[in-house]
Design an enzyme around this catalytic site. Structure first.
Site, PDB file in Angstrom:
ATOM      1  CG  ASN A  13      75.741  51.256  99.953  1.00 23.58           C
ATOM      2  OD1 ASN A  13      75.807  52.446 100.237  1.00 23.58           O
ATOM      3  ND2 ASN A  13      76.787  50.440 100.055  1.00 23.58           N
ATOM      4  CE  LYS A  15      78.631  50.501  96.776  1.00 23.84           C
ATOM      5  NZ  LYS A  15      79.626  49.542  96.348  1.00 23.84           N
ATOM      6  CG  HIS A  99      79.810  48.344 102.447  1.00 20.69           C
ATOM      7  ND1 HIS A  99      80.868  48.362 101.563  1.00 20.69           N
ATOM      8  CD2 HIS A  99      78.706  48.054 101.705  1.00 20.69           C
ATOM      9  CE1 HIS A  99      80.420  48.105 100.347  1.00 20.69           C
ATOM     10  NE2 HIS A  99      79.109  47.911 100.406  1.00 20.69           N
ATOM     11  CD  GLU A 101      82.383  49.955  98.575  1.00 21.35           C
ATOM     12  OE1 GLU A 101      81.704  50.928  98.946  1.00 21.35           O
ATOM     13  OE2 GLU A 101      82.094  49.270  97.570  1.00 21.35           O
ATOM     14  N   GLY A 177      80.320  45.500  93.172  1.00 23.33           N
ATOM     15  CA  GLY A 177      80.727  46.481  92.167  1.00 23.33           C
ATOM     16  C   GLY A 177      81.524  45.892  91.014  1.00 23.33           C
ATOM     17  CB  SER A 217      77.029  42.403  90.845  1.00 18.54           C
ATOM     18  OG  SER A 217      78.282  43.041  90.967  1.00 18.54           O
TER      19      SER A 217
HETATM   20  C1  PEP Z   1      77.213  47.207  97.914  1.00 19.73           C
HETATM   21  O1  PEP Z   1      78.018  48.115  97.836  1.00 19.73           O
HETATM   22  O2  PEP Z   1      76.716  46.909  99.004  1.00 19.73           O
HETATM   23  C2  PEP Z   1      76.873  46.488  96.697  1.00 19.73           C
HETATM   24  C3  PEP Z   1      76.256  45.348  96.791  1.00 19.73           C
HETATM   25  O3  PEP Z   1      77.260  47.070  95.510  1.00 19.73           O
HETATM   26  P1  PEP Z   1      76.914  46.528  94.027  1.00 19.73           P
HETATM   27  O4  PEP Z   1      75.459  46.184  94.009  1.00 19.73           O
HETATM   28  O5  PEP Z   1      77.241  47.669  93.141  1.00 19.73           O
HETATM   29  O6  PEP Z   1      77.753  45.325  93.796  1.00 19.73           O
END
Ligand code: PEP
Length: 257
Positions: A13, A15, A99, A101, A177, A217
């Site tokens: 992703n 973003k 998601h 976000e 994140g 993460s």
């Molecule tokens: C995500 O945004 O779906 C995500 C898992 O981000 P990150 O891997 O940076 O935690």
């Protein structure tokens, strides 16, 4: 992972990162480091404007192109929105919905997530449906109750045939994140719980066939342990998907038995 019954999927992703002009060098570096794998679907969910460039550059590496959001409407006066028909028309195969976000910054609720998933399924695009609890909910021991509610709401009115195209991504909000990953046991417990919820609605066979991803993460170091869990069928990866070598290492981690 359980490759006997379901697809392994590694989805990046991006973003609101990368540029159309950085896709080619990204793919070149990814290609050099990426294992040849037939047992894992690799997807990159890019900002929609970059999808055609992603498709062109991703052909050689057999990367499926994904989007990060879709309108729940079919067409019309919805300025700034992009429909499932338009995504399908340029070759999008997967699309993230719900998601955290989008839930947090755009007020998306479970009904809208459900409508978006249905809009995608109608056009043959696989929705990657994101669910996951906040830190507060985890601390109050409400994780499974809340995630089960989200899964049921997202799948409302979706039949067993359509379910085959759905992907669920378990993404604890506190792990996205932040550099804080759920332990393999925590992630497995919830992914197993999600499969149990799906089993209750659709029965054993459809539940066994649904790919459930972990996101939060996931990185080159922790991917192998997470992917070794029986109900984790891949990853939805944010930060680490921006680094070709790390992303390739995560893809390679799916090759374990
Ligand atoms: C995500 O945004 O779906 C995500 C898992 O981000 P990150 O891997 O940076 O935690």
């Amino acid at each position: 992972m359980n490759r006997k019954y379901r697809k392994t999927i590694i989805a990046g992703n991006w973003k609101m990162n990368q540029l159309a002009s950085t896709i080619k060098p990204f793919m070149e570096e990814l290609k050099v480091n990426m294992p040849r794998t037939k047992t894992c679907d690799v997807v990159l969910c890019a900002p929609a404007i970059m999808v055609p460039a992603l498709i062109r550059a991703g052909k050689e590496c057999k990367i499926a192109s994904g989007a990060q959001d879709v309108s729940c409407f079919e067409k019309g006066a919805y300025t700034g929105e992009i429909s499932a028909t338009q995504l399908a028309d340029v070759g999008v195969k997967y699309c993230i919905v719900g998601h955290s976000e989008r839930r947090q910054y755009h007020g998306e609720d479970d009904m809208l997530v459900n409508a978006k998933a249905k809009a995608l399924l109608e056009k043959g695009i696989a929705p990657i449906i994101c669910v996951g609890e906040s830190l507060e909910q985890r601390e109050m021991d409400l994780t499974m109750e809340y995630v089960a509610y989200q899964v049921k709401a997202a799948l409302a009115g979706i039949d067993a045939t359509q379910l085959r195209r759905c992907v669920i991504a378990y993404e604890p909000i506190w792990a996205i994140g932040t550099g804080k990953t759920a332990t393999a046991e925590q992630a497995q417990e919830v992914c197993e719980g999600i499969r149990a919820v799906i089993r209750k609605i659709y029965g054993a066979r459809p539940a066994r066939a649904v790919s459930i991803l972990y996101g939060g993460s996931m990185n080159a170091k922790n991917a192998a342990e997470l992917l070794a869990q029986p109900d984790i069928d891949g990853g939805l990866i944010g930060g680490a998907s921006l680094k070709p070598v790390d992303f390739a290492t995560i893809i390679a981690a799916t090759a374990q038995e």
